[in-house]
Enzyme design. Sequence first.
Site, PDB file in Angstrom:
ATOM      1  CG  HIS A   1      72.490  27.826  27.090  1.00  0.00           C
ATOM      2  ND1 HIS A   1      73.100  27.978  26.564  1.00  0.00           N
ATOM      3  CD2 HIS A   1      72.642  28.436  28.824  1.00  0.00           C
ATOM      4  CE1 HIS A   1      74.345  28.332  27.275  1.00  0.00           C
ATOM      5  NE2 HIS A   1      73.661  29.039  28.302  1.00  0.00           N
ATOM      6  CD  GLU A   2      70.531  28.762  31.588  1.00  0.00           C
ATOM      7  OE1 GLU A   2      70.711  28.222  32.425  1.00  0.00           O
ATOM      8  OE2 GLU A   2      70.467  29.694  31.250  1.00  0.00           O
TER       9      GLU A   2
ATOM     10  CG  HIS B   1      73.712  25.398  32.497  1.00  0.00           C
ATOM     11  ND1 HIS B   1      75.954  25.899  32.469  1.00  0.00           N
ATOM     12  CD2 HIS B   1      74.267  26.838  32.652  1.00  0.00           C
ATOM     13  CE1 HIS B   1      76.160  26.720  31.146  1.00  0.00           C
ATOM     14  NE2 HIS B   1      74.735  27.081  31.729  1.00  0.00           N
TER      15      HIS B   1
END
Length: 284
Positions: free
Chosen positions: A196-197, A200
Amino acid sequence: MQIKSLLLAAAAAPAALGAAVSVKPFNCGTDSPSRQHVQMTKELAEKEAAFAAAGGISAQATINVNVYIHVVASSTSLSDGYVTSAMINNQVSVLNTAYAPHGIQFTLKGTDYTVNSNWAVDGSELAMKKALRKGTYKDLNLYILKDLGDALGYCYFPTSVTSKTNDWYYDGCSILYSTLPGGSLTNYNLGHTSTHEVGHWFGLYHTFQGGCTGNGDYVSDTPAQASASSGCPTGRDSCPNQAGLDPIHNYMDYSIDSCYEEFTAGQQTRMTSYFNTYRANAKV
């Protein structure tokens, strides 16, 4: 660039001895994108749409990302964040499994261990990163920490930076150690907090960015979503007047690790656009 925002949720009180232990909810500490960054994303989205409308077909080469992992613990005990080499290797494997269908692969170039009780609880972030960061702006630095407050992780979006400035040093992702594969955090120990990170880091927003109206995350094939998911709520439709059910299986929602399955084709295009525009040609 904004420094990570104050987190909204309060930490749950420790469970009494013998009582049921509450499960920590997913919470991403990445700042909401600034207006400037949203404008950058809007411009990339317009270019992508124009290219597709003209019949363009991207036949991109695989993006190869070097990864430097920095384990920052408060002691040499696993419970203080000193994760094993097997957990690190498995984390890189999880990233490769998630991103390989989208033409992205990760190569672990180095791992270092630091025992520092202040840095391990996310204190003095800039000082830590100035001491530990390696590689160029196209290389991924993952900082594995003992405690991130209420967050499981946070990262920084790609943008235009000058080498050796604070924004350059801040780049990378900080990850709670217990979310690595085999970690102790129930429902979030398959390694997908990092998945997920790192999304980003490639420029992706949350799928619930912007709610049910407007341009949302500026990716056309992620359905509108009013708010973050929790758990794995099959059939959730938080924007019933918009097409599609909530993308609960998307890595950029807030589902539990076992619910995560995919990025979309549009997200793949966006990651490629951001990487090629802001990272690929970095020399330092």
